[in-house]
Design a protein around this motif. Structure first.
Motif, PDB file in Angstrom:
ATOM      1  N   VAL A  75       0.833  -1.209   0.000  1.00 27.57           N
ATOM      2  CA  VAL A  75       0.000   0.000   0.000  1.00 27.57           C
ATOM      3  C   VAL A  75       0.867   1.259   0.000  1.00 27.57           C
ATOM      4  O   VAL A  75       0.383   2.369  -0.248  1.00 27.57           O
ATOM      5  CB  VAL A  75      -0.953  -0.010   1.225  1.00 27.57           C
ATOM      6  CG1 VAL A  75      -0.220   0.397   2.504  1.00 27.57           C
ATOM      7  CG2 VAL A  75      -2.147   0.906   1.001  1.00 27.57           C
ATOM      8  N   GLU A  76       2.159   1.075   0.249  1.00 24.75           N
ATOM      9  CA  GLU A  76       3.092   2.207   0.237  1.00 24.75           C
ATOM     10  C   GLU A  76       3.060   2.962  -1.086  1.00 24.75           C
ATOM     11  O   GLU A  76       3.083   4.202  -1.110  1.00 24.75           O
ATOM     12  CB  GLU A  76       4.505   1.703   0.521  1.00 24.75           C
ATOM     13  CG  GLU A  76       5.578   2.767   0.452  1.00 24.75           C
ATOM     14  CD  GLU A  76       6.976   2.207   0.647  1.00 24.75           C
ATOM     15  OE1 GLU A  76       7.948   2.916   0.313  1.00 24.75           O
ATOM     16  OE2 GLU A  76       7.099   1.058   1.121  1.00 24.75           O
ATOM     17  N   LEU A  77       3.023   2.232  -2.217  1.00 26.04           N
ATOM     18  CA  LEU A  77       3.096   2.886  -3.523  1.00 26.04           C
ATOM     19  C   LEU A  77       1.884   3.779  -3.808  1.00 26.04           C
ATOM     20  O   LEU A  77       2.062   4.915  -4.268  1.00 26.04           O
ATOM     21  CB  LEU A  77       3.281   1.855  -4.635  1.00 26.04           C
ATOM     22  CG  LEU A  77       3.465   2.421  -6.042  1.00 26.04           C
ATOM     23  CD1 LEU A  77       4.624   3.413  -6.086  1.00 26.04           C
ATOM     24  CD2 LEU A  77       3.700   1.293  -7.051  1.00 26.04           C
ATOM     25  N   PRO A  78       0.644   3.311  -3.565  1.00 30.74           N
ATOM     26  CA  PRO A  78      -0.485   4.227  -3.761  1.00 30.74           C
ATOM     27  C   PRO A  78      -0.360   5.500  -2.939  1.00 30.74           C
ATOM     28  O   PRO A  78      -0.712   6.596  -3.418  1.00 30.74           O
ATOM     29  CB  PRO A  78      -1.688   3.385  -3.312  1.00 30.74           C
ATOM     30  CG  PRO A  78      -1.278   1.979  -3.574  1.00 30.74           C
ATOM     31  CD  PRO A  78       0.191   1.944  -3.261  1.00 30.74           C
ATOM     32  N   VAL A  79       0.164   5.390  -1.719  1.00 37.54           N
ATOM     33  CA  VAL A  79       0.328   6.576  -0.881  1.00 37.54           C
ATOM     34  C   VAL A  79       1.383   7.506  -1.483  1.00 37.54           C
ATOM     35  O   VAL A  79       1.219   8.729  -1.477  1.00 37.54           O
ATOM     36  CB  VAL A  79       0.705   6.180   0.562  1.00 37.54           C
ATOM     37  CG1 VAL A  79       0.980   7.425   1.409  1.00 37.54           C
ATOM     38  CG2 VAL A  79      -0.419   5.373   1.197  1.00 37.54           C
ATOM     39  N   VAL A  80       2.462   6.920  -2.023  1.00 28.16           N
ATOM     40  CA  VAL A  80       3.494   7.727  -2.688  1.00 28.16           C
ATOM     41  C   VAL A  80       2.879   8.553  -3.817  1.00 28.16           C
ATOM     42  O   VAL A  80       3.112   9.763  -3.936  1.00 28.16           O
ATOM     43  CB  VAL A  80       4.613   6.822  -3.254  1.00 28.16           C
ATOM     44  CG1 VAL A  80       5.536   7.631  -4.165  1.00 28.16           C
ATOM     45  CG2 VAL A  80       5.418   6.192  -2.132  1.00 28.16           C
ATOM     46  N   ILE A  81       2.097   7.890  -4.652  1.00 25.71           N
ATOM     47  CA  ILE A  81       1.512   8.553  -5.818  1.00 25.71           C
ATOM     48  C   ILE A  81       0.494   9.606  -5.388  1.00 25.71           C
ATOM     49  O   ILE A  81       0.462  10.722  -5.931  1.00 25.71           O
ATOM     50  CB  ILE A  81       0.862   7.507  -6.745  1.00 25.71           C
ATOM     51  CG1 ILE A  81       1.942   6.586  -7.320  1.00 25.71           C
ATOM     52  CG2 ILE A  81       0.107   8.189  -7.878  1.00 25.71           C
ATOM     53  CD1 ILE A  81       1.403   5.423  -8.126  1.00 25.71           C
ATOM     54  N   LEU A  82      -0.325   9.291  -4.403  1.00 24.68           N
ATOM     55  CA  LEU A  82      -1.334  10.239  -3.931  1.00 24.68           C
ATOM     56  C   LEU A  82      -0.681  11.480  -3.317  1.00 24.68           C
ATOM     57  O   LEU A  82      -1.100  12.613  -3.585  1.00 24.68           O
ATOM     58  CB  LEU A  82      -2.250   9.568  -2.911  1.00 24.68           C
ATOM     59  CG  LEU A  82      -3.245   8.539  -3.466  1.00 24.68           C
ATOM     60  CD1 LEU A  82      -3.945   7.806  -2.333  1.00 24.68           C
ATOM     61  CD2 LEU A  82      -4.265   9.217  -4.369  1.00 24.68           C
ATOM     62  N   CYS A  83       0.356  11.274  -2.510  1.00 21.09           N
ATOM     63  CA  CYS A  83       1.044  12.415  -1.890  1.00 21.09           C
ATOM     64  C   CYS A  83       1.730  13.279  -2.941  1.00 21.09           C
ATOM     65  O   CYS A  83       1.723  14.510  -2.849  1.00 21.09           O
ATOM     66  CB  CYS A  83       2.060  11.916  -0.871  1.00 21.09           C
ATOM     67  SG  CYS A  83       1.330  11.301   0.662  1.00 21.09           S
ATOM     68  N   SER A  84       2.327  12.626  -3.939  1.00 15.55           N
ATOM     69  CA  SER A  84       2.989  13.377  -5.004  1.00 15.55           C
ATOM     70  C   SER A  84       1.985  14.211  -5.792  1.00 15.55           C
ATOM     71  O   SER A  84       2.256  15.344  -6.179  1.00 15.55           O
ATOM     72  CB  SER A  84       3.724  12.421  -5.947  1.00 15.55           C
ATOM     73  OG  SER A  84       4.757  11.741  -5.269  1.00 15.55           O
ATOM     74  N   ALA A  85       0.793  13.632  -6.016  1.00 16.97           N
ATOM     75  CA  ALA A  85      -0.241  14.351  -6.760  1.00 16.97           C
ATOM     76  C   ALA A  85      -0.805  15.515  -5.949  1.00 16.97           C
ATOM     77  O   ALA A  85      -1.029  16.607  -6.475  1.00 16.97           O
ATOM     78  CB  ALA A  85      -1.359  13.391  -7.154  1.00 16.97           C
TER      79      ALA A  85
END
Length: 302
Positions: free
Chosen positions: A255-265
């Motif tokens: 689930v780390e990767l979705p959080v990375v992408i969401l935070c970056s967006a």
């Protein structure tokens, strides 16, 4: 003895929250780089300030330290080394690979965790876990943006470092659920992060302590990274991982990767395409599939 009140669902939520905390890191790292700080300063301050804060938080438990055997102390310090090496290998892989490809290599921990549990404890993955890994890896491929085109330069050196980062992350999750589980979670995470700080100090000598970087604002970024990268996830993994199989912990960690992408967006205003959103949805679907028909009463081994 572990508390009987911690249910499998609660343990899973702890690991999910810990992995989500890791996902926030990349945004703060990018902001710290934009502020002019180097990778060695950012990484070193993260683990050093994180370890120092954990020792302060664990002060009420200091009297319990004498009850921990020397062997358990060494096990916890050694386990923490894998936490530090995960970041070091991953950051080095980024010097030789595109970020999207490096992320894809790091996320090989999803199947490495299943294999490790199988090899060491004979815990063969069930069909839901195998399906979950396949879904998560497919989602990772989409979310990484690699379908838009393979990297122009593929370095065997970088690939090796990326896979080493995945292996170290797998071992960190494994030991979080297996080493000295009788020790209070806060004290366990304190010793593990101390191990991480020691290995990072060897690789990146802590020049930030005397070169004036802390006074120039590094303490802010180091504090944030220490909180979200050292304190919160290490404590939550120490609390939740002993109640889960290593393979399931690895899948939940994706689930780390979705959080990375969401935070970056949201925070960096980086554009996220339809394929990336589909990838996020697949990863979350894989996490949900992994929870189906889970083996009851999974017990951690000391």
């Amino acid at each position: 003895m572990k508390a009987k009140s911690v249910s499998r669902l609660k343990a899973s939520l702890m690991v999910l929250a810990g992995a989500s905390s890791y996902g926030i890191l990349s945004t703060f790292v990018k902001l710290a780089y934009e502020a002019g700080f180097t990778p060695s300063e950012v990484t070193g301050s993260q683990v050093t300030l994180g370890a120092a804060a954990l020792w302060l938080f664990s002060m009420p438990l200091w009297k319990r330290v004498r009850d921990i055997s020397v062997r358990d102390h060494l096990k916890l310090l050694g386990s923490g080394v894998f936490t530090g090496l995960t970041g070091v290998f991953y950051y080095y892989s980024l010097t030789a690979l595109d970020a999207s490809f490096a992320v894809l290599l790091l996320f090989q921990f999803t199947w490495m965790g299943l294999m490790l549990g199988w090899v060491l404890h004979g815990a063969a993955p069930n069909r839901f876990q195998v399906t979950a890994v396949a879904i998560v890896l497919a989602g990772t491929l989409l979310a990484s943006g690699l379908l838009g085109g393979l990297p122009k330069h593929i370095s065997l050196y970088g690939i090796g470092l990326g896979l080493l980062s995945a292996a170290c992350y797998t071992l960190f999750m494994y030991f979080s659920g297996r080493v000295a589980v009788k020790v209070p979670a806060l004290l366990r995470s304190t010793w593990m992060i101390t191990g991480a700080a020691l290995i990072v100090a060897v690789i990146y000598p802590p020049q930030f302590l005397w070169n004036g970087a802390l006074g120039q604002g590094l303490w802010i970024w180091g504090g944030l990274l220490g909180l979200f990268g050292m304190i919160i996830p290490s404590y939550l993994y120490a609390k939740g991982a002993p109640y889960l199989e290593t393979g399931l912990t690895a899948i939940l960690g994706s689930v780390e990767l979705p959080v990375v992408i969401l935070c970056s967006a949201l925070l960096l205003k980086e554009k996220t395409g339809m394929l990336e959103w589909i990838g996020i949805a697949l990863i979350l679907a894989g996490v949900m599939v992994s929870q189906r028909k889970a083996a009851p009463g999974a017990q951690a081994e000391a």
